[in-house]
Design an enzyme around this catalytic site. Structure first.
Site, PDB file in Angstrom:
ATOM      1  N   ASP A   7       0.864  -1.178   0.000  1.00 38.61           N
ATOM      2  CA  ASP A   7       0.000   0.000   0.000  1.00 38.61           C
ATOM      3  C   ASP A   7       0.906   1.235   0.000  1.00 38.61           C
ATOM      4  O   ASP A   7       2.129   1.114  -0.199  1.00 38.61           O
ATOM      5  CB  ASP A   7      -1.002  -0.032   1.183  1.00 38.61           C
ATOM      6  CG  ASP A   7      -0.345   0.262   2.524  1.00 38.61           C
ATOM      7  OD1 ASP A   7       0.907   0.377   2.587  1.00 38.61           O
ATOM      8  OD2 ASP A   7      -1.075   0.382   3.527  1.00 38.61           O
ATOM      9  N   CYS A  64       3.382  -2.895   3.943  1.00 36.25           N
ATOM     10  CA  CYS A  64       2.548  -1.741   4.282  1.00 36.25           C
ATOM     11  C   CYS A  64       3.338  -0.930   5.308  1.00 36.25           C
ATOM     12  O   CYS A  64       4.539  -1.163   5.471  1.00 36.25           O
ATOM     13  CB  CYS A  64       1.158  -2.154   4.764  1.00 36.25           C
ATOM     14  SG  CYS A  64       1.103  -3.064   6.325  1.00 36.25           S
ATOM     15  N   HIS A  97      10.967 -23.333   9.656  1.00 37.52           N
ATOM     16  CA  HIS A  97       9.978 -23.967  10.542  1.00 37.52           C
ATOM     17  C   HIS A  97       8.546 -23.873  10.010  1.00 37.52           C
ATOM     18  O   HIS A  97       7.766 -24.800  10.185  1.00 37.52           O
ATOM     19  CB  HIS A  97      10.004 -23.321  11.936  1.00 37.52           C
ATOM     20  CG  HIS A  97      11.270 -23.576  12.684  1.00 37.52           C
ATOM     21  ND1 HIS A  97      11.388 -23.382  14.037  1.00 37.52           N
ATOM     22  CD2 HIS A  97      12.495 -24.007  12.269  1.00 37.52           C
ATOM     23  CE1 HIS A  97      12.620 -23.691  14.424  1.00 37.52           C
ATOM     24  NE2 HIS A  97      13.315 -24.060  13.375  1.00 37.52           N
TER      25      HIS A  97
HETATM   26  C1  RB5 Z   1      -1.602   3.152   6.358  1.00 32.94           C
HETATM   27  O1  RB5 Z   1      -1.679   4.387   6.974  1.00 32.94           O
HETATM   28  C2  RB5 Z   1      -1.274   2.082   7.367  1.00 32.94           C
HETATM   29  O2  RB5 Z   1      -2.350   1.903   8.238  1.00 32.94           O
HETATM   30  C3  RB5 Z   1      -0.940   0.786   6.672  1.00 32.94           C
HETATM   31  O3  RB5 Z   1       0.133   0.990   5.798  1.00 32.94           O
HETATM   32  C4  RB5 Z   1      -0.521  -0.367   7.558  1.00 32.94           C
HETATM   33  O4  RB5 Z   1       0.491   0.010   8.428  1.00 32.94           O
HETATM   34  C5  RB5 Z   1      -1.609  -1.080   8.223  1.00 32.94           C
HETATM   35  O5  RB5 Z   1      -1.402  -2.027   8.974  1.00 32.94           O
END
Ligand code: RB5
Length: 141
Positions: A7, A64, A97
């Site tokens: 993301d 993320c 594992h």
């Molecule tokens: C985005 O702001 C953030 O919430 C996402 O990248 C992630 O860390 C969610 O777990």
């Protein structure tokens, strides 16, 4: 092939990862997101999970901000064993594992140098195939 997704929180680190995969001549497919605009991590976790489960990809990498959202999302798919790693020991251990098939990284947590060391360890460690580890994985199937 390695399926890669992120993301916006993982977008910058994904660039570093893709450069590494290119340099090592490792085949990959980038499932997005393709800009730093806000994006919903479950969308990319689903794309990478499906690529792994269908056999299109042998393994996946998800990034993320923390690595937590993508790992929670990916582990909802039966057959996905997604490991969030912030250190090299865990990266080796989860391959040996857990036979993890997806690596999750936190783009706002783990710096690029350490992330590449984690990735290298994870890519280069084989599943131990020991009976106790096979049994435990089977218990989750
Ligand atoms: C985005 O702001 C953030 O919430 C996402 O990248 C992630 O860390 C969610 O777990």
């Amino acid at each position: 092939m390695i399926a890669v997704g992120c993301d916006h929180g993982g977008f910058a680190l994904k660039g570093v990862i893709l450069d590494y995969l290119k340099e090592k001549n490792l085949e990959y497919k980038d499932f997005g997101t393709y800009t730093a605009e806000s994006a919903d991590y479950p969308v990319y976790a689903e794309k990478v999970a499906e690529a792994v489960l269908s056999g299109e990809a042998e393994r996946g990498i998800l990034i993320c901000g923390t690595g937590i959202g993508v790992s929670i999302a990916a582990n909802r798919y039966k057959g996905i064993r997604c490991a969030l790693c912030g250190d090299v020991f865990s990266a080796k251990a989860t391959r040996a594992h857990n036979d993890s098939n997806v690596l999750a990284l936190g783009g706002r947590v783990t710096g690029p140098g350490l992330a590449l060391e984690i990735l290298e360890a994870w890519l280069n460690t084989e599943f131990s195939n020991e009976e106790r580890h096979q049994r435990r994985i089977y218990m989750m199937s």
